[in-house]
Motif scaffolding. Structure first.
Motif, PDB file in Angstrom:
ATOM      1  N   PRO A 190      74.785 108.874 -39.036  1.00 10.49           N
ATOM      2  CA  PRO A 190      73.563 108.601 -38.602  1.00 10.49           C
ATOM      3  C   PRO A 190      72.954 109.565 -38.090  1.00 10.49           C
ATOM      4  CG  PRO A 190      75.016 107.739 -37.197  1.00 10.49           C
ATOM      5  CD  PRO A 190      75.818 108.273 -38.143  1.00 10.49           C
ATOM      6  N   ALA A 191      71.512 109.740 -38.444  1.00 11.13           N
ATOM      7  CA  ALA A 191      70.555 110.688 -37.630  1.00 11.13           C
ATOM      8  C   ALA A 191      70.394 110.351 -36.290  1.00 11.13           C
ATOM      9  CB  ALA A 191      69.187 110.839 -38.390  1.00 11.13           C
ATOM     10  N   PRO A 192      70.135 111.371 -35.201  1.00  7.74           N
ATOM     11  CA  PRO A 192      69.921 111.085 -34.009  1.00  7.74           C
ATOM     12  C   PRO A 192      68.945 110.014 -33.672  1.00  7.74           C
ATOM     13  CG  PRO A 192      69.680 113.510 -34.282  1.00  7.74           C
ATOM     14  CD  PRO A 192      69.916 112.649 -35.552  1.00  7.74           C
ATOM     15  N   GLY A 193      69.600 109.048 -32.712  1.00  6.00           N
ATOM     16  CA  GLY A 193      68.483 107.911 -32.551  1.00  6.00           C
ATOM     17  C   GLY A 193      68.238 106.868 -33.710  1.00  6.00           C
ATOM     18  N   GLY A 201      73.022 103.770 -34.351  1.00  6.48           N
ATOM     19  CA  GLY A 201      73.696 105.181 -34.663  1.00  6.48           C
ATOM     20  C   GLY A 201      73.464 105.898 -33.329  1.00  6.48           C
ATOM     21  N   GLY A 202      74.476 106.890 -32.889  1.00  2.64           N
ATOM     22  CA  GLY A 202      74.043 107.806 -32.120  1.00  2.64           C
ATOM     23  C   GLY A 202      74.701 107.523 -30.534  1.00  2.64           C
ATOM     24  N   TYR A 203      75.200 106.389 -30.371  1.00  2.00           N
ATOM     25  CA  TYR A 203      75.745 105.893 -28.961  1.00  2.00           C
ATOM     26  C   TYR A 203      76.735 104.909 -29.088  1.00  2.00           C
ATOM     27  CZ  TYR A 203      72.449 101.936 -29.147  1.00  2.00           C
ATOM     28  OH  TYR A 203      71.866 100.882 -29.219  1.00  2.00           O
ATOM     29  N   ARG A 204      77.291 104.488 -27.885  1.00  2.00           N
ATOM     30  CA  ARG A 204      78.235 103.327 -27.779  1.00  2.00           C
ATOM     31  C   ARG A 204      78.089 102.768 -26.510  1.00  2.00           C
ATOM     32  NH1 ARG A 204      82.767 104.804 -25.186  1.00  2.00           N
ATOM     33  NH2 ARG A 204      83.313 107.197 -25.056  1.00  2.00           N
ATOM     34  N   ALA A 216      76.526 108.720 -25.174  1.00  2.00           N
ATOM     35  CA  ALA A 216      76.037 109.054 -26.494  1.00  2.00           C
ATOM     36  C   ALA A 216      77.054 109.835 -27.232  1.00  2.00           C
ATOM     37  CB  ALA A 216      74.942 110.300 -25.931  1.00  2.00           C
ATOM     38  N   THR A 217      77.107 109.287 -28.456  1.00  2.00           N
ATOM     39  CA  THR A 217      77.972 110.021 -29.488  1.00  2.00           C
ATOM     40  C   THR A 217      77.375 111.447 -30.085  1.00  2.00           C
ATOM     41  OG1 THR A 217      77.374 108.675 -31.391  1.00  2.00           O
ATOM     42  CG2 THR A 217      79.121 108.039 -29.754  1.00  2.00           C
ATOM     43  N   GLN A 218      76.143 111.730 -29.860  1.00  2.00           N
ATOM     44  CA  GLN A 218      75.488 112.721 -30.017  1.00  2.00           C
ATOM     45  C   GLN A 218      74.329 113.078 -29.205  1.00  2.00           C
ATOM     46  OE1 GLN A 218      74.794 111.059 -34.054  1.00  2.00           O
ATOM     47  NE2 GLN A 218      72.595 111.049 -33.844  1.00  2.00           N
ATOM     48  N   ALA A 219      73.500 114.203 -29.439  1.00  2.00           N
ATOM     49  CA  ALA A 219      72.403 114.299 -28.952  1.00  2.00           C
ATOM     50  C   ALA A 219      71.263 113.484 -29.147  1.00  2.00           C
ATOM     51  CB  ALA A 219      71.632 115.783 -28.981  1.00  2.00           C
ATOM     52  N   GLN A 221      72.100 114.392 -23.620  1.00  2.00           N
ATOM     53  CA  GLN A 221      73.041 115.210 -24.512  1.00  2.00           C
ATOM     54  C   GLN A 221      74.262 114.609 -25.090  1.00  2.00           C
ATOM     55  OE1 GLN A 221      72.256 118.764 -24.731  1.00  2.00           O
ATOM     56  NE2 GLN A 221      70.356 117.692 -23.886  1.00  2.00           N
ATOM     57  N   ALA A 222      74.770 115.272 -25.938  1.00  2.00           N
ATOM     58  CA  ALA A 222      75.940 114.651 -26.783  1.00  2.00           C
ATOM     59  C   ALA A 222      77.149 114.631 -25.746  1.00  2.00           C
ATOM     60  CB  ALA A 222      76.461 115.609 -27.758  1.00  2.00           C
ATOM     61  N   ASP A 223      77.948 113.418 -25.515  1.00  2.00           N
ATOM     62  CA  ASP A 223      78.902 113.009 -24.885  1.00  2.00           C
ATOM     63  C   ASP A 223      78.620 112.449 -23.500  1.00  2.00           C
ATOM     64  OD1 ASP A 223      80.744 113.360 -26.927  1.00  2.00           O
ATOM     65  OD2 ASP A 223      80.647 115.749 -26.370  1.00  2.00           O
ATOM     66  N   ALA A 224      77.065 112.530 -23.251  1.00  2.00           N
ATOM     67  CA  ALA A 224      76.864 112.341 -21.824  1.00  2.00           C
ATOM     68  C   ALA A 224      76.750 110.548 -21.628  1.00  2.00           C
ATOM     69  CB  ALA A 224      75.529 112.847 -21.427  1.00  2.00           C
ATOM     70  N   SER A 225      77.274 110.177 -20.483  1.00  4.66           N
ATOM     71  CA  SER A 225      77.276 108.806 -20.028  1.00  4.66           C
ATOM     72  C   SER A 225      75.606 108.653 -19.342  1.00  4.66           C
ATOM     73  CB  SER A 225      78.129 108.544 -19.061  1.00  4.66           C
ATOM     74  OG  SER A 225      79.467 108.759 -19.535  1.00  4.66           O
ATOM     75  N   PHE A 226      74.901 107.433 -19.835  1.00  7.31           N
ATOM     76  CA  PHE A 226      73.686 107.207 -19.261  1.00  7.31           C
ATOM     77  C   PHE A 226      73.481 105.661 -19.218  1.00  7.31           C
ATOM     78  CE2 PHE A 226      73.167 107.455 -23.847  1.00  7.31           C
ATOM     79  CZ  PHE A 226      72.341 106.752 -23.990  1.00  7.31           C
ATOM     80  N   ARG A 227      72.444 105.215 -18.377  1.00  4.43           N
ATOM     81  CA  ARG A 227      72.167 103.981 -18.142  1.00  4.43           C
ATOM     82  C   ARG A 227      70.756 103.465 -18.822  1.00  4.43           C
ATOM     83  NH1 ARG A 227      75.216 100.849 -14.891  1.00  4.43           N
ATOM     84  NH2 ARG A 227      73.355  99.650 -14.177  1.00  4.43           N
TER      85      ARG A 227
END
Length: 441
Positions: free
Chosen positions: A10-13, A28-31, A58-61, A102-108
């Motif tokens: 998947p493309a970003p977002g 796509g892009g997160y879990r 985020a699984t990608q930026a 950013q890729a691999d970052a945790s966010f809320r």
């Protein structure tokens, strides 16, 4: 076995999942790792106000992301506490954070929303948050979760949950989780549930009604209208024995408790949820006529809930095992042997048409009877090939070693072949990948 379908990155977002059947559900892009939902519901006007807080990785930026949400007015979206721009299109909530993730970052992500919840229309009818005569039923499989909370609606994205729901005090609230608190105010009560096990969105459910609650055994309870309490005791009188039998076959029950809900309304079919099964008043008659459905739905707690399909192509792993559990219970409880059930359904399918590839039925045939019955026959053929000792050892190994994990047909075949000590390619090819019906062993 067949190779897996190709999957694009998947493309970003991206606002589409990689699911070959329902790409419009999931993103796509997160879990999502956790959902915290604070909901206030008024039964009369069917009015729901909510704040959803999602813990995301985020699984990608990501410069933007999308959530599945059907209906509702969205009042505010925050990403890591900062206001984010958002828009709506179709069943998507598009979010643009103030700062890229950013890729691999945790966010809320926090979403404040309100409105009159409605089921999501689809090829299987309307699915999701639905009003009963006096209360609410939520059936989320396969696309109904966005009818009541913003989410990443794909079976492979599994998260933990905290769900708090405030309703008028005469009503009982049951959520797929463990009840951790019940706080009563002047006219309303807030019910808070925790679901610690990794759970896909489609297995989260809410049931609201004026119910009596009944203890069945340690770890099992039920809720139903007072008028159905006596007949429930007859129809579910062997529930403890059913649980014991399935634990003996499949391993320990995989959740903290099991809850049975019987609505005051009739339902076409029972509903599967994580740690919960929902039946209609029409499924009770005092004669255990529908006991096989009780077995089927309980079996889903192992096959479908603990072991969750990695994508919707794998649906036979849910329904074939639950169907075969019905036949095994009949056999072990003194009823017709599994052989007799297998012969009956083989004769039924032989009358045709046989036009479904069970391991890849297509989105329009996702819940076709051939998936259920031929899935059960596949397991019966495997049992005949392996013998009872190896077959039931395989089933228990499959359910316990894959506990709380997404699963695929290819993985099941690999486990079966390891147990058999030989290739089972021809057996699975004939039963799962060809439309013509093989002879019954």
């Amino acid at each position: 076995m067949r190779s897996k379908a190709s999957r694009s990155t998947p493309a970003p977002g991206a606002d589409r999942s990689t699911d070959p059947y329902l790409p419009e559900h999931g993103n796509g892009g997160y879990r999502v790792e956790r959902y915290d939902l604070d909901l206030d519901y008024r039964v009369g006007p069917n009015r729901l106000s909510g704040v959803a807080r999602l813990s995301v990785v985020a699984t990608q930026a990501l410069s933007r992301l999308s959530l599945d949400l059907s209906g509702f007015r969205v009042d505010r979206v925050l990403v890591d506490g900062k206001a984010a721009k958002f828009s709506r299109s179709g069943g998507k909530l598009h979010v643009k954070p103030a700062k890229a993730v950013q890729a691999d970052a945790s966010f809320r992500v926090e979403v404040r929303y309100s409105g009159n919840p409605r089921p999501v229309p689809g090829r299987w009818g309307d699915i999701g948050w639905d009003e009963l005569t006096n209360g609410v039923l939520v059936a989320s499989q396969p696309i109904g979760a966005p009818s009541w909370f913003p989410c990443n609606d794909h079976p492979s994205d599994r998260a933990s949950y905290r769900v708090a729901i405030s309703v008028d005090s005469p009503y009982v609230v049951l959520v797929t989780g463990n009840l951790v608190s019940r706080r009563q105010r002047a006219t309303s009560t807030t019910w808070t549930y925790e679901r610690p096990e990794p759970t896909p969105t489609y297995l989260m459910s809410v049931q609201i009604g004026q119910y009596d609650e009944v203890r069945i055994s340690d770890g099992q309870r039920a809720a139903m209208p007072a008028r159905l309490r006596k007949v429930f005791g007859k129809d579910f009188g062997r529930q403890r024995q059913i649980m014991s039998a399935l634990e003996g076959l499949f391993g320990p029950y995989p959740f903290g408790e099991y809850v049975i809900v019987v609505t005051d309304d009739d339902l076409d079919d029972p509903i599967e949820a994580q740690g919960m099964s929902i039946f209609g008043a029409n499924h009770l008659d005092g004669r255990r006529t529908h006991e096989r459905l009780a077995v089927h739905e309980l079996a889903h707690q192992w096959f479908g809930n603990s072991l969750t399909v990695a994508d919707w192509r794998q649906i036979w792993l849910n329904e074939g095992f639950a169907t075969y559990a019905e036949w095994i219970w009949s056999e072990t409880s003194g009823g017709r042997p599994a052989d007799a059930h297998a012969r009956e359904w083989h004769d039924f399918l032989a009358a045709g048409p046989n036009d479904v590839v069970v391991a890849d039925p297509g989105v329009d045939r996702l819940f076709d009877p051939q998936v259920y019955k031929r899935g059960g026959l596949t397991l019966h053929a495997l049992r005949k090939r392996l013998g009872d000792e190896r077959f039931f050892s395989l089933v228990k190994e499959w359910s316990t070693t894959r506990r709380h994990s997404p699963v695929t047909t290819e993985e099941f075949v690999a486990v079966a072949e390891a147990c058999a000590g030989e290739s089972l390619h021809e057996l699975f090819e004939a039963w799962l990948w060809q439309t013509s019906l093989p002879p019954l062993p």
